[in-house]
Design a protein around this motif. Structure first.
Motif, PDB file in Angstrom:
ATOM      1  N   VAL A  84      -7.215 107.671  80.893  1.00 43.01           N
ATOM      2  CA  VAL A  84      -7.630 108.968  81.520  1.00 43.01           C
ATOM      3  C   VAL A  84      -6.328 109.523  82.130  1.00 43.01           C
ATOM      4  O   VAL A  84      -5.909 110.608  82.252  1.00 43.01           O
ATOM      5  CB  VAL A  84      -8.887 108.618  82.501  1.00 43.01           C
ATOM      6  CG1 VAL A  84      -8.919 109.725  83.603  1.00 43.01           C
ATOM      7  CG2 VAL A  84     -10.048 108.292  82.041  1.00 43.01           C
ATOM      8  N   PHE A  85      -5.638 108.455  82.958  1.00 40.02           N
ATOM      9  CA  PHE A  85      -4.312 109.240  83.592  1.00 40.02           C
ATOM     10  C   PHE A  85      -2.983 109.587  82.618  1.00 40.02           C
ATOM     11  O   PHE A  85      -2.558 110.615  82.986  1.00 40.02           O
ATOM     12  CB  PHE A  85      -3.582 107.728  84.276  1.00 40.02           C
ATOM     13  CG  PHE A  85      -3.978 107.666  85.633  1.00 40.02           C
ATOM     14  CD1 PHE A  85      -3.885 108.250  86.714  1.00 40.02           C
ATOM     15  CD2 PHE A  85      -4.750 106.409  85.940  1.00 40.02           C
ATOM     16  CE1 PHE A  85      -4.598 108.104  87.787  1.00 40.02           C
ATOM     17  CE2 PHE A  85      -5.506 106.212  87.142  1.00 40.02           C
ATOM     18  CZ  PHE A  85      -4.977 106.957  88.207  1.00 40.02           C
ATOM     19  N   ALA A  86      -3.131 109.115  81.530  1.00 39.48           N
ATOM     20  CA  ALA A  86      -2.318 109.492  80.608  1.00 39.48           C
ATOM     21  C   ALA A  86      -2.459 111.263  80.256  1.00 39.48           C
ATOM     22  O   ALA A  86      -1.416 112.030  80.023  1.00 39.48           O
ATOM     23  CB  ALA A  86      -2.101 108.826  79.147  1.00 39.48           C
ATOM     24  N   VAL A  87      -3.794 111.488  80.147  1.00 39.59           N
ATOM     25  CA  VAL A  87      -4.239 112.960  79.888  1.00 39.59           C
ATOM     26  C   VAL A  87      -4.155 113.799  81.097  1.00 39.59           C
ATOM     27  O   VAL A  87      -3.402 114.936  81.168  1.00 39.59           O
ATOM     28  CB  VAL A  87      -5.686 113.067  79.302  1.00 39.59           C
ATOM     29  CG1 VAL A  87      -5.799 114.324  79.147  1.00 39.59           C
ATOM     30  CG2 VAL A  87      -5.784 112.345  78.371  1.00 39.59           C
ATOM     31  N   ILE A  88      -4.474 113.167  82.263  1.00 38.14           N
ATOM     32  CA  ILE A  88      -4.248 113.877  83.527  1.00 38.14           C
ATOM     33  C   ILE A  88      -2.676 114.237  83.883  1.00 38.14           C
ATOM     34  O   ILE A  88      -2.207 115.550  84.153  1.00 38.14           O
ATOM     35  CB  ILE A  88      -4.808 113.055  84.792  1.00 38.14           C
ATOM     36  CG1 ILE A  88      -6.399 113.023  84.735  1.00 38.14           C
ATOM     37  CG2 ILE A  88      -4.432 113.630  86.101  1.00 38.14           C
ATOM     38  CD1 ILE A  88      -6.529 111.998  85.871  1.00 38.14           C
ATOM     39  N   LEU A  89      -1.930 113.419  83.457  1.00 36.08           N
ATOM     40  CA  LEU A  89      -0.431 113.184  83.679  1.00 36.08           C
ATOM     41  C   LEU A  89       0.295 114.047  82.684  1.00 36.08           C
ATOM     42  O   LEU A  89       1.524 114.430  82.802  1.00 36.08           O
ATOM     43  CB  LEU A  89       0.191 111.935  83.884  1.00 36.08           C
ATOM     44  CG  LEU A  89      -0.126 111.199  85.127  1.00 36.08           C
ATOM     45  CD1 LEU A  89       0.305 109.936  85.309  1.00 36.08           C
ATOM     46  CD2 LEU A  89      -0.178 112.209  86.413  1.00 36.08           C
ATOM     47  N   ASP A  90      -0.252 114.312  81.865  1.00 34.19           N
ATOM     48  CA  ASP A  90       0.319 115.277  80.797  1.00 34.19           C
ATOM     49  C   ASP A  90       0.699 116.567  81.057  1.00 34.19           C
ATOM     50  O   ASP A  90      -0.171 117.465  81.300  1.00 34.19           O
ATOM     51  CB  ASP A  90      -0.701 115.102  79.352  1.00 34.19           C
ATOM     52  CG  ASP A  90      -0.125 115.957  78.183  1.00 34.19           C
ATOM     53  OD1 ASP A  90       0.980 116.690  78.182  1.00 34.19           O
ATOM     54  OD2 ASP A  90      -0.609 115.814  77.045  1.00 34.19           O
TER      55      ASP A  90
END
Lengths: 334, 338
Positions: free
Chosen positions: B325-331
């Motif tokens: 989830v973080f990977a997508v939020i931080l993208d």
């Protein structure tokens, strides 16, 4: 079609006057299995079909695949009651959630036998199971004996919170506690969810974290022990320098025992499947019924028939060794 | 096409480097935690930061990496392939039946070396993938539904082949593809992953087909009106994904030495995770193979590192879930796709 053949066989028996059975139709048994994706389950199914009563058409066993879902099994239990099966045998998915099947069977007055795994109730007619604590104890004992109660071991666990992991783990610990205090160190313990592929990765990582430190591997089933063996080979170690054991007696593990790579504690799929059919038949047919499977002869002195009235039949474990492995492989057609 | 012209813009470049930074950051974090154990005196050396462990991680991500390469094409084309775990099991089972020294498991079982079982696995995977693609494009069924059907049917086929039994005692020629080592060091599965990745990268970035895959995923209608045979493109995308599921089936079966009916269960989710961590958009048209590769590496480093550090499996799942989830939020380029 099966029913037709069964009834034909039965009628030919009656013509020959060879039967004393009161029932004209075969006894219909619903066999609820928690799933059908593992070799052990397949073995149970095979041995159920090979039960003499089934072969002679006295019983008709229908197998149901619970798809690893306790709710599915409960539905199938209700369905078996609705379809008026004469007896139900359940190999439950879940220790608690599947008690429901026992309840609905009792309400309908249908004999219910629990096999292989246990249920947290005393309301079933009978249990035909192997004691997982004992199994876990025996496998850990095999590893510790080879190590002379000295060294570092790792434990590869079943799915966390399942009765298999809890009870076999208890047995593992009991065996370790019998060694002098501090002589055996459990370096790591973690689940690989009964899976060979997961255990392979896990053991590779442990061998990286503890190079040349691990002496023994206690796999809570054979598949995970076999995964550990693959990891040891791929890391360039000699498998024979490790003490390795698993539980179940799957065919690959028997082969590994033969190659001197591990010890397996055989859980007797035949004893469980055929024993539970005999107990169910006795409950349906009545006092005239004599057990037909030869497992009662095989386990004489260890597990008595007792007229099918024992509350819990403890099917003994067999430690697979290079001495008895050939006979076991032969029985599976290898 | 579209993507080619966008590739030079800053946000996309950021994303590509972003994942590399994330990967390096994770390695430093795990390496530091391991170093702590060395300093404390519990470990003789840092077990994580070694060449052997890096090779081990490549060995361990090979199956997921190969699946994720196929999944990248599918996701860029605007679809999803939920069937790869089942197709892995099915093709692995079929391959094993032609590579076993234990007769009788199937009517045709036998040991035919390595070539025939591998061809069978790739053919089974490709054909099942073609069926996926045909159903999706011919009947205009959502990929999610069509491949969900194949997820179930594929598992059923796997069990039907051997009546639910595993196939073991595989020949050494076949097993080499899972256990062999190049120059006595590099695991063959890692080599296969490297070749698959390289060829796939060329196909996606240097061929007309690759550009069409982006075009179909970006906007299928305008792709069609501009003359692209979108049906054919979609079918080939799923053939590729099925083919790679066959490759992964060969690797896993050869690695473990046994084809199991439950093999590859929920592997599709790990493959999707690698692609998403790698920056692809589930709405299609956007994604890069290099991102996927690092996505698979991040998952692999995490599994390996947390095992080495002795972190309990519950926390491992929590960390993995959060990371996706973080990977997508931080993208940094996410706004582009939203």
């Amino acid at each position: 079609m099966k029913k037709l053949i069964a009834s034909l066989m039965l009628s030919s028996l009656m013509v020959a006057g060879a039967t004393t059975m009161a029932n004209a139709a075969p006894v219909r048994i619903a066999f609820l299995m928690y799933g059908n994706k593992a070799e052990f389950v397949q073995l149970m199914e095979r041995y159920a079909k090979e039960h003499p009563a089934v072969k002679q058409g006295l019983a008709e066993v229908t197998l149901f695949d619970g798809r690893y879902d306790a709710a599915v099994q409960n539905d199938q239990g209700q369905m078996a009651v609705n379809s008026k099966y004469d007896a139900i045998i359940i190999n439950p998915m879940d220790f608690e959630a599947n008690i429901d099947v026992v309840t609905v069977a009792n309400e309908a007055g249908i004999p219910i036998v629990v096999t292989n795994a246990r249920l947290n109730t005393q309301d079933m007619l009978s249990e035909v199971v192997s004691d997982d604590v004992e199994g876990g104890y025996l496998e850990a004992k095999a590893v510790l004996e080879k190590l002379g109660c000295k060294g570092n071991v790792v434990i590869i666990e079943g799915p966390k919170g399942g009765s298999g992991e809890i009870e076999r783990g208890r047995g593992n610990e009991r065996a370790i506690s019998e060694c002098p205090e501090g002589a055996v160190k459990v370096l790591e313990r973690k689940t690989a969810n009964w899976s060979r592929a997961e255990a392979l990765d896990l053991m590779q990582n442990w061998l990286t974290a503890h190079p040349k430190e691990i002496d023994g591997v206690i796999g809570q089933n054979d598949e995970m022990a076999l995964g550990a063996i693959e990891a040891i080979k791929s890391a360039g170690y000699d498998v024979k320098d490790f003490a390795i054991a698993g539980i179940d007696g799957v065919t690959d593990a028997l082969r590994a025992v033969k190659a001197g790579e591990m010890t397996s504690i055989l859980q007797d799929a035949r004893g469980q499947a055929q024993g539970s059919i005999d107990v169910a038949m006795k409950a349906v047919v009545g006092d005239d019924y004599k057990p037909m499977s030869d497992i009662w002869e095989q386990y004489k002195g260890k597990m008595e028939w007792n007229d099918g009235k024992t509350k819990r039949y403890d099917v003994p474990w067999t430690i697979v060794t290079p001495e008895n492995v050939d006979a076991l492989l032969k029985d599976r057609g290898y | 096409m579209q993507t080619g012209s966008r590739a030079g813009t800053n946000p996309l470049a950021m994303r590509e480097y972003g994942i590399v930074f994330a990967f390096i950051g994770l390695c430093i974090l795990v390496g530091a935690l391991c170093q702590l154990k060395v300093v404390q005196g519990t470990w003789p050396q840092n077990a994580f930061l070694t060449v052997n462990n890096l090779l081990l991680i490549l060995h361990q991500i090979s199956v997921n990496g190969v699946l994720a390469v196929g999944m990248t094409f599918v996701i860029i084309s605007g679809g999803i392939d939920l069937s790869v775990g089942s197709l892995l099991a099915f093709s692995g089972m079929m391959a094993a039946s032609f590579a076993t020294r234990s007769p009788g498991v199937t009517a045709w079982a036998g040991n035919y070396g390595a070539f025939i079982p591998i061809v069978v696995a790739l053919a089974v995977g490709s054909a099942s993938g073609a069926l996926n693609g045909w159903i999706i494009s011919r009947f205009k069924i959502q990929a999610f539904i069509a491949t969900l059907g194949m997820l179930m049917a594929g598992r059923g086929f796997t069990m039907a082949v051997t009546n639910g039994n595993p196939i073991s005692a595989l020949g050494p020629e076949f097993r080499w593809f899972g256990t062999g080592k190049l120059f006595d060091a590099i695991p063959i599965p890692a080599v296969i992953l490297g070749i698959v990745f390289l060829l796939a990268w060329i196909i996606l970035n240097k061929t007309v087909f690759g550009r069409y895959v982006y075009a179909v995923g970006g906007n299928e209608k305008s792709a069609r009106t501009s003359g692209i045979n979108t049906k054919a493109i979609l079918i080939w995308v799923y053939v590729l994904s099925g083919f790679l599921a066959g490759v992964a089936g060969v690797i896993l079966t050869a690695k473990t030495g046994s084809a199991q009916t439950a093999a590859g269960t929920s592997y599709e989710l790990d493959a999707i995770a690698a692609v998403v961590i790698g920056g692809a958009s589930l709405s299609g048209g956007i994604g890069r193979l290099t991102g996927t590769f690092f996505g698979a590496l991040i998952i692999g480093v995490m599994n390996n590192g947390l095992d080495i550090l002795g972190v309990q499996s519950f926390y491992q799942l929590i960390i993995k879930g959060s990371l996706i989830v973080f990977a997508v939020i931080l993208d940094p380029s996410r706004k582009l796709t939203a």
